[in-house]
Write an enzyme that holds these catalytic residues in place. Sequence first.
Site, PDB file in Angstrom:
ATOM      1  N   GLU A 147       0.811  -1.323   0.012  1.00 24.93           N
ATOM      2  CA  GLU A 147      -0.100  -0.008  -0.042  1.00 24.93           C
ATOM      3  C   GLU A 147       0.809   1.190   0.059  1.00 24.93           C
ATOM      4  O   GLU A 147       1.965   1.143   0.788  1.00 24.93           O
ATOM      5  CB  GLU A 147      -1.025  -0.054   1.329  1.00 24.93           C
ATOM      6  CG  GLU A 147      -1.640   1.369   1.310  1.00 24.93           C
ATOM      7  CD  GLU A 147      -2.512   1.276   2.744  1.00 24.93           C
ATOM      8  OE1 GLU A 147      -3.023   0.281   2.915  1.00 24.93           O
ATOM      9  OE2 GLU A 147      -2.655   2.136   3.411  1.00 24.93           O
ATOM     10  N   GLU A 152      -2.168  11.276   4.044  1.00 25.57           N
ATOM     11  CA  GLU A 152      -3.653  11.003   4.975  1.00 25.57           C
ATOM     12  C   GLU A 152      -3.414  12.158   6.005  1.00 25.57           C
ATOM     13  O   GLU A 152      -2.346  12.536   6.054  1.00 25.57           O
ATOM     14  CB  GLU A 152      -3.127   9.511   5.856  1.00 25.57           C
ATOM     15  CG  GLU A 152      -3.342   8.553   4.762  1.00 25.57           C
ATOM     16  CD  GLU A 152      -3.340   6.983   5.632  1.00 25.57           C
ATOM     17  OE1 GLU A 152      -4.185   6.527   5.732  1.00 25.57           O
ATOM     18  OE2 GLU A 152      -2.022   6.763   5.816  1.00 25.57           O
TER      19      GLU A 152
END
Length: 269
Positions: A147, A152
Amino acid sequence: MKKMKLYSLFIWVLPFVLFMNCTKISSDWKLVWSDEFNYHGLPNPLKWNYDTIGNAYGWGNKELQYYTYANPENAWVEGGFLHIRAQKERINGFDFTSARLNTLNKGDWKYGRVEVRAKLPGGRGVWPAIWMLPTDWKYGNWPNSGEIDIVEHVGYIPDSVFVTVHTEVFNHMINTQKGASVYLPQNEHEFHLYAIEWCSEKIDFFIDDELVFTFNNSGYGAAEWPFDQKFHLLLNVAVGGNWGGQQGVDDSIFPVTLLVDYVRVYRRI
């Protein structure tokens, strides 16, 4: 450009020659995929899917939102921007709705430069993300196939954003993930350019073209470096969850919106 401060940085160090092999020279990149959001209505169906399958199990993170399909109240294009909005409303046993878009089988890439100019939403309990997952999951289920979190943000830490990679050896389930926390106090009020440059030797992470983190290929195989396969892009705004909801959810902040100016993907020529 505003100066950024790194709170923490975890980097595998390889010889300097590897760094040079992947350094950006603007003339070396060719645009191969983009969405400029210069239209009006739902996101372009030739480029974007609505990712809803995880509604049944909270997406593995105990998230609180229900991701809708082609709902213009949660995902739409207007005024030159993609809007992804999380709002408080009761549906199918959930108290919040939002949208999670991906480019699976419509935009899948192995190596290149991926850049997204966006303004992130804030508020306690909000968890927006611009990230990538493997298309074919060659090395197995998460986290084995990898990933890439281009950026974020968790609303209870309003002055920072995070860039991270996850693999079988390096992942948050065992507290070994590799990444950086970047001090960016205006991330909820200003647009910033979030990007990666990815090649066989490493992944470089940039904010406003300033290098903030590098994850190097250690050479020890897929358990540490599964990033030799195609990945696709995801854009979403989650509510709550194991990370985003660590300090609860402030219901008074909703609705909140992730604004995306453009997405551009380049390959090296």
